[in-house]
Design an enzyme around this catalytic site. Structure first.
Site, short mmCIF file in Angstrom:
data_model
loop_
_atom_site.label_atom_id
_atom_site.label_comp_id
_atom_site.label_asym_id
_atom_site.label_seq_id
_atom_site.Cartn_x
_atom_site.Cartn_y
_atom_site.Cartn_z
N GLY A 125 -1.40 -5.52 -5.34
CA GLY A 125 -0.78 -6.82 -5.15
C GLY A 125 0.70 -6.76 -5.43
N SER A 126 1.28 -7.87 -5.80
CA SER A 126 2.72 -7.97 -6.00
C SER A 126 3.14 -7.27 -7.29
CB SER A 126 3.15 -9.43 -6.06
OG SER A 126 2.70 -10.04 -7.26
N GLU A 179 -1.01 -0.43 -7.44
CA GLU A 179 -0.49 -0.20 -6.09
C GLU A 179 0.21 -1.51 -5.71
OE1 GLU A 179 0.32 -0.59 -2.61
OE2 GLU A 179 -1.81 -0.65 -2.07
N LEU A 180 1.54 -1.49 -5.86
CA LEU A 180 2.31 -2.73 -5.80
C LEU A 180 3.13 -2.81 -4.51
CD1 LEU A 180 3.42 -2.82 -9.55
CD2 LEU A 180 1.34 -3.76 -8.49
N CYS A 220 2.37 -3.71 2.70
CA CYS A 220 3.39 -3.27 1.75
C CYS A 220 4.22 -2.10 2.28
CB CYS A 220 2.75 -2.91 0.42
SG CYS A 220 1.37 -1.77 0.52
N GLU A 238 10.31 -7.77 -1.22
CA GLU A 238 9.29 -7.53 -0.21
C GLU A 238 9.07 -8.82 0.57
OE1 GLU A 238 4.93 -5.45 -0.04
OE2 GLU A 238 5.28 -6.86 -1.67
#
Length: 470
Positions: A228-229, A248-249, A282, A373
């Site tokens: 996520g963020s 996992e950003l 992402c 992002e």
């Protein structure tokens, strides 16, 4: 597509008092009402997972492999149903949902294969005289209960990257899907629970932030795996400490175009890599750095191609850009475009509920569209005097997930691989390329740890050293 009512908790399915609407982003219609979990449901799932952990750790390799392949085969038999369901709950174009299901199948199959490779090795203990006569070897043991929390953009695939390696490693797993997109994950968990595992080995709890906090703050779990963020990931890491956290950003993936590159191929790559999943990925192309001598030619090629990107109903095979997950996301992206201070080469406006594929030129440092992002169908192009400046600009970002470079020079390719500070460097392909069996993850604010079944299994296990004096 049907499955039992309620949430898969413990040995059965637990009814919930409340439900929540899952909305089709394209037209705002209600897809279904999903069961809504509470912190109490999370506690019950934790207790069940902890109780089943010894049985999961003792489960033979063949049983873990068979369960994963049974889920793979069941999903393969229903792939079109899952594709349609993903379109409805995410609003992503059908072409991207087909890719998601295919990648989920690969993830399940690869995890099943990796079960056979989960082993240790011997260690020479006699490098010092005190070790003479000793026998040493290490094995990998399950870390314990894994909590997997996933994002809304690829709900099925992201859940598979939590669940499959956990099962392969012998860990019970509790998955919490994003509130907007729980349906495909709920269905996947149903398939896994039919595959021969102890029922409580794979559980799912929906709900709000309090549900997530209940799961990650429990000190009895072994690991948290979150996608996520960056802001949410940082909060989870603080809340879960000292539990192991795999993050996992986000990112703002860069694509560098060298003066010697095939410009047409690079422009094709930006369109292919910048607008898939409506930009809600992402590692979608967000920043493009072009050596100044070829900037104008490249921009012209890109602008011509963007005109052909089809916007519309995600259920149609030809659609490439559709509405974002909700109105708030759309308003934010449009605001970032308006605040960028850049030249709008293409798009920048609403097209129905969607945002037209957008190209911005000359976005400065400090603008959110460049620094953060954007998670929408927006590509920012900037000219740079040389490749040194390009690599420096890539590295100034607080993110570092994937980046790519287009060049005909092998020297430039290896320089990029050496100097670009990201978890992956891609040459002559989009930064969004990901094979689900490779190590995947980032540096800096893009996270820590690695996904991909083999590498996630290493994260979800611990070494146990054995030292024997015969």
């Amino acid at each position: 597509m049907t499955w039992p009512d309620g949430l898969p908790i413990g040995d059965g399915w637990t009814a919930t008092e409340d439900t929540t609407e899952v909305i089709f982003p394209y037209d705002g219609s209600v897809v279904a009402r999903a069961p809504l979990g509470t912190p109490d449901h999370a506690v019950r799932a934790l207790e069940a997972a902890l109780a089943v952990a010894p049985a999961m750790a003792a489960l033979p390799s063949h049983a873990r492999r068979a369960a994963l392949m049974a889920a793979h085969d069941a999903l393969a038999a229903r792939r079109e149903e899952f594709e349609r369901l993903l379109v409805l709950e995410t609003g992503k174009p059908l072409v991207d949902c087909r890719v998601e299901v295919a990648r989920t199948l690969l993830t399940l199959a690869t995890a099943a294969e990796e079960v056979a490779r989960l082993h240790g090795e011997t260690v020479p203990l006699d490098l010092l005289p005190s070790g003479e006569g000793l026998i040493g070897f290490w094995t990998r043991r399950p870390i314990g209960v894994v909590v997997g929390i996933t994002g809304y953009n690829y709900p099925l695939l992201l859940a598979a990257h939590k669940i499959a390696p956990a099962v392969a490693a012998g860990c019970p797993v509790i998955v919490k899907p994003a509130p907007a997109t729980p349906l495909a994950t709920l269905r996947l968990v149903h398939l896994l629970r039919e595959g021969g595992l102890p029922p409580a080995a794979v559980q799912l709890v929906t709900g709000d932030v309090e549900v997530g906090r209940t799961l990650v703050e429990d000190r009895r779990i072994g690991a948290v795996s979150f996608t996520g963020s960056a802001a949410a990931g940082h909060a989870i890491a603080r809340a879960a400490a000292p539990t192991k956290v795999l993050l996992e950003l986000g990112s703002n993936a860069a694509l560098v175009v060298a003066a010697d590159a095939d410009l047409a191929a690079a422009a094709d790559a930006v369109v292919r890599g910048g607008y898939y999943a409506s930009g809600q990925a992402c590692i979608a192309v967000q920043r493009v750095l072009v050596e100044e001598p070829v900037r104008e030619e490249f921009l012209a090629l890109l602008a011509a191609r963007v005109k052909d990107v089809a916007v519309g109903d995600p259920r149609l095979p030809g659609t490439r850009v559709a509405p974002l997950i909700d109105a708030a996301a759309t308003d934010r992206v449009l605001a970032w475009i308006g605040d960028s201070g850049a030249e709008v080469v293409a798009g920048g406006v609403r097209e129905g509920r969607a945002i037209a594929p957008t190209v911005l030129s000359g976005v400065p440092d400090g603008a959110a569209a460049w620094d953060e992002e954007i998670f929408g169908p927006v590509v920012c192009v900037r000219g740079v005097p040389d490749l040194d400046a390009a690599f420096e600009a890539v590295n100034r970002s607080r993110y570092g997930l994937h980046a790519s470079v287009y060049t005909r020079s092998l020297a430039t390719a290896f320089t990029a691989i050496e100097r670009i500070q990201t978890g992956g460097v891609v040459v002559n392909e989009v930064p969004g390329f990901r094979a689900d069996n490779m190590p995947y993850g980032g540096v800096k604010d893009s996270g820590s740890g690695r996904e991909g079944p083999r590498f996630a299994m290493e994260e979800m296990t611990v070494t146990r050293m054995a030292i024997i004096r015969p």
